[in-house]
Every structure is written in structure tokens, then in C-alpha cells.
Design a protein around this motif. Structure first.
Motif, PDB file in Angstrom:
ATOM      1  N   SER A 193       0.818  -1.205   0.000  1.00 24.02           N
ATOM      2  CA  SER A 193       0.000   0.000   0.000  1.00 24.02           C
ATOM      3  C   SER A 193       0.859   1.264   0.000  1.00 24.02           C
ATOM      4  O   SER A 193       2.009   1.256   0.460  1.00 24.02           O
ATOM      5  N   ILE A 194       0.272   2.334  -0.507  1.00 25.05           N
ATOM      6  CA  ILE A 194       0.963   3.629  -0.510  1.00 25.05           C
ATOM      7  C   ILE A 194       1.281   4.036   0.926  1.00 25.05           C
ATOM      8  O   ILE A 194       2.378   4.534   1.205  1.00 25.05           O
ATOM      9  N   TYR A 195       0.347   3.795   1.830  1.00 20.97           N
ATOM     10  CA  TYR A 195       0.570   4.110   3.243  1.00 20.97           C
ATOM     11  C   TYR A 195       1.817   3.381   3.760  1.00 20.97           C
ATOM     12  O   TYR A 195       2.661   3.968   4.431  1.00 20.97           O
ATOM     13  N   THR A 196       1.934   2.091   3.447  1.00 18.30           N
ATOM     14  CA  THR A 196       3.078   1.302   3.908  1.00 18.30           C
ATOM     15  C   THR A 196       4.369   1.780   3.253  1.00 18.30           C
ATOM     16  O   THR A 196       5.409   1.860   3.912  1.00 18.30           O
ATOM     17  N   LEU A 197       4.303   2.133   1.979  1.00 18.72           N
ATOM     18  CA  LEU A 197       5.500   2.656   1.308  1.00 18.72           C
ATOM     19  C   LEU A 197       5.985   3.933   1.980  1.00 18.72           C
ATOM     20  O   LEU A 197       7.197   4.116   2.178  1.00 18.72           O
ATOM     21  N   ARG A 198       5.057   4.786   2.336  1.00 13.18           N
ATOM     22  CA  ARG A 198       5.440   6.027   3.027  1.00 13.18           C
ATOM     23  C   ARG A 198       6.036   5.717   4.403  1.00 13.18           C
ATOM     24  O   ARG A 198       6.988   6.362   4.830  1.00 13.18           O
ATOM     25  N   TYR A 199       5.474   4.729   5.077  1.00  9.09           N
ATOM     26  CA  TYR A 199       6.027   4.299   6.365  1.00  9.09           C
ATOM     27  C   TYR A 199       7.443   3.761   6.177  1.00  9.09           C
ATOM     28  O   TYR A 199       8.355   4.112   6.939  1.00  9.09           O
ATOM     29  N   TYR A 200       7.636   2.914   5.173  1.00  5.48           N
ATOM     30  CA  TYR A 200       8.971   2.369   4.900  1.00  5.48           C
ATOM     31  C   TYR A 200       9.964   3.487   4.600  1.00  5.48           C
ATOM     32  O   TYR A 200      11.123   3.420   5.001  1.00  5.48           O
ATOM     33  N   GLU A 201       9.501   4.497   3.882  1.00  6.12           N
ATOM     34  CA  GLU A 201      10.370   5.638   3.594  1.00  6.12           C
ATOM     35  C   GLU A 201      10.719   6.373   4.892  1.00  6.12           C
ATOM     36  O   GLU A 201      11.882   6.720   5.120  1.00  6.12           O
ATOM     37  N   LYS A 202       9.730   6.574   5.741  1.00  6.09           N
ATOM     38  CA  LYS A 202       9.955   7.245   7.024  1.00  6.09           C
ATOM     39  C   LYS A 202      10.963   6.468   7.874  1.00  6.09           C
ATOM     40  O   LYS A 202      11.784   7.050   8.577  1.00  6.09           O
ATOM     41  N   GLU A 203      10.912   5.140   7.780  1.00  3.36           N
ATOM     42  CA  GLU A 203      11.803   4.273   8.551  1.00  3.36           C
ATOM     43  C   GLU A 203      13.131   4.006   7.823  1.00  3.36           C
ATOM     44  O   GLU A 203      13.936   3.193   8.275  1.00  3.36           O
ATOM     45  N   ASN A 204      13.324   4.685   6.700  1.00  6.12           N
ATOM     46  CA  ASN A 204      14.554   4.575   5.900  1.00  6.12           C
ATOM     47  C   ASN A 204      14.808   3.174   5.351  1.00  6.12           C
ATOM     48  O   ASN A 204      15.955   2.781   5.150  1.00  6.12           O
ATOM     49  N   GLN A 249       9.832 -13.463   8.855  1.00  9.87           N
ATOM     50  CA  GLN A 249       9.748 -12.963  10.223  1.00  9.87           C
ATOM     51  C   GLN A 249      11.035 -12.328  10.745  1.00  9.87           C
ATOM     52  O   GLN A 249      11.315 -12.379  11.932  1.00  9.87           O
ATOM     53  N   MET A 250      11.790 -11.707   9.835  1.00 10.07           N
ATOM     54  CA  MET A 250      12.913 -10.906  10.323  1.00 10.07           C
ATOM     55  C   MET A 250      12.320  -9.666  10.977  1.00 10.07           C
ATOM     56  O   MET A 250      11.459  -9.009  10.399  1.00 10.07           O
ATOM     57  N   PRO A 251      12.756  -9.339  12.182  1.00 12.19           N
ATOM     58  CA  PRO A 251      12.220  -8.150  12.864  1.00 12.19           C
ATOM     59  C   PRO A 251      12.515  -6.869  12.071  1.00 12.19           C
ATOM     60  O   PRO A 251      13.563  -6.757  11.423  1.00 12.19           O
ATOM     61  N   ILE A 252      11.596  -5.923  12.124  1.00 15.68           N
ATOM     62  CA  ILE A 252      11.732  -4.671  11.389  1.00 15.68           C
ATOM     63  C   ILE A 252      13.032  -3.957  11.768  1.00 15.68           C
ATOM     64  O   ILE A 252      13.690  -3.350  10.936  1.00 15.68           O
ATOM     65  N   ARG A 253      13.417  -4.069  13.016  1.00 17.09           N
ATOM     66  CA  ARG A 253      14.658  -3.437  13.475  1.00 17.09           C
ATOM     67  C   ARG A 253      15.869  -4.013  12.725  1.00 17.09           C
ATOM     68  O   ARG A 253      16.786  -3.290  12.368  1.00 17.09           O
ATOM     69  N   GLU A 254      15.846  -5.320  12.497  1.00 14.58           N
ATOM     70  CA  GLU A 254      16.936  -5.958  11.759  1.00 14.58           C
ATOM     71  C   GLU A 254      16.902  -5.558  10.283  1.00 14.58           C
ATOM     72  O   GLU A 254      17.950  -5.365   9.664  1.00 14.58           O
ATOM     73  N   ILE A 255      15.701  -5.447   9.724  1.00 11.20           N
ATOM     74  CA  ILE A 255      15.583  -5.011   8.328  1.00 11.20           C
ATOM     75  C   ILE A 255      16.100  -3.585   8.200  1.00 11.20           C
ATOM     76  O   ILE A 255      16.789  -3.249   7.228  1.00 11.20           O
ATOM     77  N   GLN A 256      15.805  -2.746   9.177  1.00  5.99           N
ATOM     78  CA  GLN A 256      16.322  -1.375   9.168  1.00  5.99           C
ATOM     79  C   GLN A 256      17.849  -1.365   9.217  1.00  5.99           C
ATOM     80  O   GLN A 256      18.496  -0.600   8.501  1.00  5.99           O
TER      81      GLN A 256
END
Length: 119
Positions: free
Chosen positions: A15-26, A58-65
């Protein structure tokens, strides 16, 4: 080829919302046109597919970041990124083994019921 955020959303099924979130989270940093609109590339498509796969495993978002940050730093971080993936693979293999054990026990119970329930 360049994609607008809507095209990229449709292409990646994110979703566009998720893409914007991913951008915010770099996690993803799209290029911008002169008018400020986001502009995604084929490289971004491949990267997003990889992010989705990491999330699906199930890699944690922190690890993906952390992985994304290292990726942005370039080839000098390849060893560290590989080590992260090796560690994640080990964790995933352990989860798969545990799930297979659970599946085997469920199959045993189902087979037991099939053997004792009259048809």
C-alpha cells in the motif's frame, strides 16, 4: 523505467501508506523528481521484493532497518550483511524444524483418530 508511488504500490502489492512508512523508517529511499514527487526504479522493485521476503520470514523490522542502513553504506558492508542473513537463515531453519515437528505430531493424532473412529 521509473514508477510513481501509485504504480510502484500496484507493482509491489504494498500500500501507498506502507510505502510512506517504509520511507519514514529509511527502508527505502526513492528518488524525487524536480516537482518533489517520488520516483521508484527497477532496483527499488527488487529491493522491495527482498524486504517483503525478509518480513515474510519474520525478520524483525529493526533488523531489516539495520540491513537497509548497511546496504545504503555500500559494498564495504557486504560481509556484515551476509552475516546478518546467515544468522537469520539459522533462525528460520530452527523455526521450520519446529513447525515440521508440530506438523508431524498433528498428523500422528489425525492418523490415530482415523484408526479408532468407525466409519
Amino acid at each position: 523505467m521509473d514508477y510513481s508511488i501509485g504504480e510502484f504500490s500496484n507493482l509491489t502489492q504494498i500500500s501507498i501508506y506502507t510505502l510512506r512508512y517504509y520511507e519514514k523508517e529509511n527502508l527505502i529511499i526513492p528518488n524525487r523528481k524536480q516537482n518533489g514527487r517520488r520516483c521508484y526504479s527497477e532496483t527499488d522493485v527488487s529491493w522491495m521484493q527482498f524486504i517483503k521476503r525478509l518480513k515474510d520470514t519474520q525478520m524483525p523490522i529493526r533488523e531489516i532497518q539495520k540491513y537497509a542502513k548497511l546496504r545504503a553504506l555500500g559494498d564495504s558492508t557486504m560481509n556484515e550483511r551476509m552475516e546478518m542473513l546467515i544468522k537469520h537463515r539459522t533462525s528460520l531453519k530452527e523455526k521450520i524444524a519446529k513447525s515440521n515437528e508440530h506438523l508431524e505430531k498433528l498428523n500422528d493424532k489425525i492418523n490415530y483418530y482415523k484408526g479408532v473412529i468407525p466409519f
